[in-house]
Design a protein around this motif. Structure first.
Motif, PDB file in Angstrom:
ATOM      1  N   VAL A  53      20.731 -22.125 -17.029  1.00  0.00           N
ATOM      2  CA  VAL A  53      21.647 -23.078 -16.396  1.00  0.00           C
ATOM      3  C   VAL A  53      21.181 -24.505 -16.662  1.00  0.00           C
ATOM      4  O   VAL A  53      21.992 -25.389 -16.957  1.00  0.00           O
ATOM      5  CB  VAL A  53      21.768 -22.800 -14.885  1.00  0.00           C
ATOM      6  N   GLU A  62      27.844 -12.136 -17.134  1.00  0.00           N
ATOM      7  CA  GLU A  62      27.236 -11.284 -16.106  1.00  0.00           C
ATOM      8  C   GLU A  62      28.144 -10.115 -15.746  1.00  0.00           C
ATOM      9  O   GLU A  62      27.680  -8.982 -15.585  1.00  0.00           O
ATOM     10  CB  GLU A  62      26.913 -12.107 -14.853  1.00  0.00           C
ATOM     11  N   GLU A 102      15.216 -22.248 -18.633  1.00  0.00           N
ATOM     12  CA  GLU A 102      16.191 -21.730 -17.672  1.00  0.00           C
ATOM     13  C   GLU A 102      17.593 -21.993 -18.208  1.00  0.00           C
ATOM     14  O   GLU A 102      17.939 -23.130 -18.530  1.00  0.00           O
ATOM     15  CB  GLU A 102      16.009 -22.382 -16.296  1.00  0.00           C
ATOM     16  N   THR A 143      16.328 -15.254 -18.005  1.00  0.00           N
ATOM     17  CA  THR A 143      16.447 -16.385 -17.095  1.00  0.00           C
ATOM     18  C   THR A 143      17.824 -16.988 -17.172  1.00  0.00           C
ATOM     19  O   THR A 143      18.508 -16.838 -18.163  1.00  0.00           O
ATOM     20  CB  THR A 143      15.406 -17.453 -17.462  1.00  0.00           C
ATOM     21  N   GLN A 174      26.122 -18.158  -8.083  1.00  0.00           N
ATOM     22  CA  GLN A 174      26.017 -16.953  -8.896  1.00  0.00           C
ATOM     23  C   GLN A 174      24.601 -16.382  -8.971  1.00  0.00           C
ATOM     24  O   GLN A 174      24.434 -15.184  -9.185  1.00  0.00           O
ATOM     25  CB  GLN A 174      26.561 -17.216 -10.303  1.00  0.00           C
ATOM     26  N   HIS A 175      23.582 -17.221  -8.782  1.00  0.00           N
ATOM     27  CA  HIS A 175      22.210 -16.718  -8.884  1.00  0.00           C
ATOM     28  C   HIS A 175      21.962 -15.538  -7.946  1.00  0.00           C
ATOM     29  O   HIS A 175      21.336 -14.540  -8.336  1.00  0.00           O
ATOM     30  CB  HIS A 175      21.206 -17.832  -8.558  1.00  0.00           C
ATOM     31  N   ASN A 176      22.426 -15.659  -6.716  1.00  0.00           N
ATOM     32  CA  ASN A 176      22.187 -14.605  -5.724  1.00  0.00           C
ATOM     33  C   ASN A 176      23.414 -13.739  -5.491  1.00  0.00           C
ATOM     34  O   ASN A 176      23.484 -13.005  -4.500  1.00  0.00           O
ATOM     35  CB  ASN A 176      21.748 -15.224  -4.394  1.00  0.00           C
ATOM     36  N   ARG A 213      25.067 -12.745 -10.714  1.00  0.00           N
ATOM     37  CA  ARG A 213      23.927 -12.382 -11.554  1.00  0.00           C
ATOM     38  C   ARG A 213      23.048 -11.331 -10.887  1.00  0.00           C
ATOM     39  O   ARG A 213      22.695 -10.324 -11.506  1.00  0.00           O
ATOM     40  CB  ARG A 213      23.097 -13.621 -11.890  1.00  0.00           C
ATOM     41  N   GLU A 244      25.358 -22.421  -8.729  1.00  0.00           N
ATOM     42  CA  GLU A 244      24.348 -22.170  -7.698  1.00  0.00           C
ATOM     43  C   GLU A 244      24.621 -20.860  -6.959  1.00  0.00           C
ATOM     44  O   GLU A 244      23.692 -20.117  -6.625  1.00  0.00           O
ATOM     45  CB  GLU A 244      24.316 -23.339  -6.706  1.00  0.00           C
TER      46      GLU A 244
END
Length: 240
Positions: free
Chosen positions: A68, A173, A66, A240, A102-104, A107, A100
């Motif tokens: 990150v 991204e 992963e 990932t 940026q994941h949802n 990205r 944390e």
């Protein structure tokens, strides 16, 4: 055995790790996993990453898959300047806050737009449904505006006045939808200046990492997506 990076520069997180390792002068073995050739599906690579995605890292037999987590690990294991991932609890929390989020957000929405507008139509050989593109573009625009008006408000970088790993993650991204003909800089002066600062702080590695992105973005207009051979890879190549 040392440090090994398994990557493809078409992958946003791969570009992040490539830039960071080069910028911090951390020696590593380059193991290119060519997505368009399906090399991530080979049994040998599955031993490195059972999810068959890039990037992946191997350090003296220890494997991480992963991006990150890999960044945080590199900051702990190697001597890097404190601004990348500060020792100070509060300053580190600011970096983690974006990572944390940026994941949802960054990205998810930039990658989804790229998939819907460009990659899936290229794989299927037929245009994307306009309603799907419009929906994804709306989510992405909302996210980019949040970068412009919230994250970058009164700041040079995402978490303060100095560049951190959060900035490389975010910038890579934001660059991705350019390959689908969308300019994230348009109408966003704060975001534009931030991207320029990130590139300036990390060049020549930033430009090296984005050579394929720039090539496809520059050639996109007027060229059907399915004619661009650089991205002939399966949708399962999500990184990932």
């Amino acid at each position: 055995m040392g440090l090994k990076l398994y990557y493809d520069l078409m992958s946003q997180p791969s570009r992040v790790l490539y830039i960071f390792l080069k910028q911090c002068k951390i020696p590593f073995e380059e193991h290119k996993v060519v997505l368009k050739k399906g090399e991530h599906f080979m049994p040998k690579y599955e031993e490195i990453n059972p999810f068959q995605k890039v990037p992946a890292l191997e350090h003296n037999g220890f494997k991480l898959i992963e991006s990150v987590a890999i960044l945080r690990y590199l900051c702990r294991e190697f001597k890097v300047d404190d601004h990348w991932y500060p020792i100070s609890s509060k300053n580190q929390a600011r970096v983690d806050e974006y990572l944390e989020w940026q994941h949802n957000n960054t990205r998810l929405h930039c990658a989804t737009y790229f998939l819907v507008k460009f990659l899936i139509p290229m794989i299927k050989g037929k245009p994307a449904r306009p309603e799907n593109v419009t929906k994804c573009e709306g989510h992405m625009i909302e996210c980019l505006d949040q970068l412009e008006n919230i994250w970058l408000k009164n700041k040079l970088f995402l978490t303060g006045d100095k560049i951190s790993i959060a900035d490389i993650v975010g910038a890579c991204e934001v660059e991705q939808p350019r390959m689908a003909g969308f300019d994230p800089r348009e109408g966003r002066p704060q975001l534009t200046a931030w991207l320029e600062r990130v590139a300036e702080e990390t060049n020549p590695h930033y430009d090296e990492a984005h050579k394929y992105v720039n090539q496809i973005a520059n050639n996109y207009l007027g060229i059907p997506p399915h004619s661009l051979s650089l991205l002939q890879c399966d949708r399962k190549s999500l990184q990932t």
